[in-house]
Structures are given as structure tokens and as C-alpha cells.
Scaffold this active site. Structure first.
Site, PDB file in Angstrom:
ATOM      1  N   CYS A  65      -0.716  42.422 -87.100  1.00 53.46           N
ATOM      2  CA  CYS A  65      -0.518  41.012 -87.473  1.00 53.46           C
ATOM      3  C   CYS A  65      -1.837  40.305 -87.808  1.00 53.46           C
ATOM      4  O   CYS A  65      -1.838  39.273 -88.483  1.00 53.46           O
ATOM      5  CB  CYS A  65       0.213  40.259 -86.371  1.00 53.46           C
ATOM      6  SG  CYS A  65       1.864  40.895 -86.076  1.00 53.46           S
TER       7      CYS A  65
ATOM      8  N   HIS B 270      -1.177  32.308 -87.517  1.00 53.20           N
ATOM      9  CA  HIS B 270      -0.211  33.405 -87.617  1.00 53.20           C
ATOM     10  C   HIS B 270       1.148  32.863 -87.179  1.00 53.20           C
ATOM     11  O   HIS B 270       1.255  32.175 -86.167  1.00 53.20           O
ATOM     12  CB  HIS B 270      -0.650  34.549 -86.701  1.00 53.20           C
ATOM     13  CG  HIS B 270       0.342  35.669 -86.629  1.00 53.20           C
ATOM     14  ND1 HIS B 270       0.986  36.160 -87.738  1.00 53.20           N
ATOM     15  CD2 HIS B 270       0.810  36.387 -85.573  1.00 53.20           C
ATOM     16  CE1 HIS B 270       1.801  37.138 -87.368  1.00 53.20           C
ATOM     17  NE2 HIS B 270       1.716  37.284 -86.064  1.00 53.20           N
TER      18      HIS B 270
ATOM     19  N   ASN C 158       8.390  36.355 -88.159  1.00 54.30           N
ATOM     20  CA  ASN C 158       7.052  36.951 -88.068  1.00 54.30           C
ATOM     21  C   ASN C 158       6.936  38.041 -89.128  1.00 54.30           C
ATOM     22  O   ASN C 158       7.582  39.081 -89.023  1.00 54.30           O
ATOM     23  CB  ASN C 158       6.862  37.526 -86.661  1.00 54.30           C
ATOM     24  CG  ASN C 158       5.473  38.105 -86.446  1.00 54.30           C
ATOM     25  OD1 ASN C 158       4.719  38.306 -87.402  1.00 54.30           O
ATOM     26  ND2 ASN C 158       5.144  38.382 -85.200  1.00 54.30           N
TER      27      ASN C 158
END
Ligand code: UT7
Length: 324
Positions: free
Chosen positions: A114, A251, A281
Site C-alpha cells: 500500500c 492512503h 482500499n
């Protein structure tokens, strides 16, 4: 004279298939209310059957080229941040290169899960300031729907697919924080925590692609602590603080993490870009997607100070400070 890596163009692509939280209620012991309350996620996009990470990346790359008014051969290097490549090798970046019809330059993938886009951005900045490239395309592209365990309600409701691409260009700056472009980067990893977020397959272990495994609570705890710290450190390196920031572009994993990080940074939520409700996500694609959506909505204006941060498997985390 200071060379700065300045944003020249940006674009994104989201697959057509939008899946609402309620779709999971048929097969899992879950609810729209739980997913929304615990994560802030309302829907996500899933790639169509046969649609690969490089397909998504090429769409985003073309959008960024068109935004920049450039053609593929104007680019010196392509870096693709991804943990869901089409194949074990070659790099997705070379597939994007071929897909764009680019016949020069060099391309490689960056794997920091990520945090991948942040790591790729820092590498692209280094290539530009060291004079090895004048224009670098940095892409975050993922098809996390391909590595979900659809029976695990603790993970499969959280992730989505998508791609974002940003073109950085060398430009002369004055060496102060008034310059446009990347002003500082801050990268970290700590492999002691590699077993709280991982995929249980791989080439040299079991020759499978595997599915994502996560101890959500543990990752949450690290995220809240480490994201605010890295954002603070990246700003402090150039004598800036949360008070100077026009936009935090975090994020997009969990709205509670985004809120908690902003609070620790002393930045109000009016200055935070939030897209997690619509994308879920998307791992390495989350930050460039958020930047591109904010740019399209007219939120990002030239000269504004942006801090972007991410954390993911490894653990790997970091932040980049840039002036738009
Ligand atoms: O991008 C990489 C970084 N990843 C992240 O940042 C993710 C970080 N973690 C998180 O976002 C959160 O920890 C989650 C959203 C994954 C989970 O939220 P939580 O508030 O930490 O919940 P929890 O894991 O403590 O679970 C609470 C309860 C549990 O039930 P019991 O044990 O209390 O009976 C879970 O089994 O909620 C249950 N649960 C669910 N219930 C309904 C877990 N998933 C679900 C679900 N629907 N989808």
C-alpha cells in the site's frame, strides 16, 4: 540551481463494475452499516474478468499523458507500484510501456504494497534530481480483487481495484519551499511486522498466487502511530509543519485512520482528501487515485502544499511533501 520534480500531469482509471457494501450481505455475515461504521467504505470498483493490472495502468497512463499534453515517447521512465502484477515477470511497467507504444527509456516495478506509490514517487524524484531522467511517469495500479479470500469478512469487504498515474518533470527551482514540485520524502520499513499483513502464496514458497491475510487491529494500531509521524518528519525536514499544509492526501484504507492521522497532525478534515467511501482500499493505487480525483474536482490548485502518506504490508510506510 536546484532541480525539482514538478507534477506535469495526472490521470486515473476505475473499472466500470461498482460493488456496493450491500452486495456482500448475501454471502457473508456482514452489513452495510458495519462496513461503513468501521471503515468508511461504501462501494468499490472491481476489474472485469480478464482485465489485468496493466490494462488499468495503461488507461490511467493515457489519461495522465493527455492531461500533460505529452506523448509516450516524451517520457524517460515508467515506475509502476503494484503488488498484483499480471505475471510474475516481466514488470507491469514494461507492459505499460508496450501498451503506450513507447519505444525508448526504462521501466520497472516497485513493490511496497500500500506504500508502493510513495516509494515509487521518492524513487522517481531521485532519478530526476540526479539527472538520470527528465520526465518520469509514476503509476499505482492494483487488482486486489484477485487476491481476496471471499469467505473472510475481515478483509474482502475492504479492498478495490483501480489505477492512478502522475507525470513528474524536471524543473529549475530556487531551492526554497516556495518551489513547486517534490520538497521532501521520508521512507521506512520494518520487516519484523511482515506477518500482520501478507499474501499466503508466492513463487519460491508454494508456487501459488495466494490470498491476502491481515490482522486488521494490529495494522490499524501501527497505521495511526506511524502515518502521523512520517508526515510530521517529512514536513520537518524542510522546516514546515501541519499548519502549512493545504491538503493531506492520505492512503485511503480506513476513514478512522484518516481522521486519527489528521488529528495527530493538527490538520482539520477540511484539508484532507477523502475518497475511501467510493474506492475502498486500492493499495498502491489509492494515493494517485485520490490526487487525480481531487484535481478533477478542482480541489488542488497550483502552488498549494500537499503532504501524502501511506502504510502497508512489510510493514512499509512513508510520506512525500510536494507543492502542486
Ligand atoms: O492498506 C493497508 C493497511 N490496512 C489497513 O489500514 C487496515 C487496518 N485495519 C482496519 O481498517 C480495521 O482494523 C478493520 C476495518 C479491518 C476492522 O475494524 P476493527 O474495528 O479493528 O474491528 P475488529 O477487527 O476488532 O473486529 C470487531 C468485530 C469482530 O467480532 P468479535 O470478535 O468482536 O465478535 C470481527 O469478527 O467485528 C467482526 N467483523 C465483522 N463484522 C461484520 C470483522 N469484519 C466484519 C465484517 N462485518 N465485515
Amino acid at each position: 540551481m536546484t532541480i525539482r520534480a514538478v507534477v506535469r500531469g495526472i490521470g486515473h482509471y476505475l473499472p466500470d463494475n461498482i460493488v456496493e457494501n450491500s452486495a456482500f450481505e448475501a454471502t457473508l455475515d456482514t452489513s452495510d452499516e458495519w462496513i461503513k461504521a468501521r471503515s468508511g467504505i461504501e462501494r468499490r470498483h472491481f476489474a472485469a474478468e480478464g482485465q489485468t493490472t496493466s490494462d488499468l495502468a495503461i488507461r490511467a497512463a493515457n489519461a495522465a499523458l493527455s492531461d500533460a499534453g505529452l506523448v509516450a515517447d516524451d517520457i524517460d521512465a515508467i515506475l509502476v507500484a503494484t503488488s498484483t502484477p499480471d505475471l510474475t515477470f516481466p514488470a507491469v511497467a514494461t507492459m505499460v510501456q508496450a501498451g503506450l507504444g513507447m519505444t525508448r527509456g526504462f521501466c520497472f516495478d516497485v513493490q511496497a504494497v500500500c506504500a508502493g506509490f510513495i516509494f515509487a514517487l521518492a524513487n522517481a524524484n531521485a532519478l530526476i534530481v540526479s539527472g538520470q531522467a527528465k520526465r518520469v511517469m509514476v503509476i499505482g495500479a492494483e487488482t486486489f480483487s484477485r487476491i481476496m479470500d471471499w469467505t473472510d469478512r475481515g478483509t474482502c469487504v475492504l479492498f478495490g481495484d483501480g489505477a492512478g498515474a502522475l507525470i513528474l518533470e524536471a524543473s529549475e527551482g530556487s531551492g526554497t519551499t516556495d518551489d513547486r514540485g517534490i520538497l521532501s520524502t521520508d521512507l521506512h520499513s520494518d520487516g519484523r511486522h511482515r506477518d500482520i499483513l501478507y499474501v499466503d502464496g508466492g513463487v519460491s514458497s508454494n508456487q501459488c498466487s495466494g490470498v491476502l491475510r491481515m490482522q486488521g487491529k494490529e495494522v490499524f494500531r501501527h497505521a495511526i502511530e506511524k502515518l502521523a509521524q512520517t508526515a510530521h518528519d517529512a514536513l520537518e525536514k524542510v522546516g514546515l509543519s501541519g499548519a502549512d499544509v493545504d491538503w493531506v492526501v492520505p492512503h485511503q484504507a480506513n476513514l478512522r485512520i484518516i481522521n486519527g492521522t489528521a488529528q495527530r497532525m493538527g490538520v482539520s478534515m477540511d484539508h484532507v482528501i477523502v475518497t475511501v467511501q467510493d474506492h475502498g482500499n486500492t493499495s498502491a493505487a489509492s494515493v494517485p487515485l485520490a490526487l487525480s480525483v481531487a484535481k478533477s474536482a478542482g480541489q488542488l490548485k497550483p502552488g498549494q502544499l500537499i503532504v501524502t502518506e501511506a502504510i502497508g504490508g512489510g510493514l512499509a510506510w512513508g510520506a512525500v511533501v510536494l507543492r502542486w
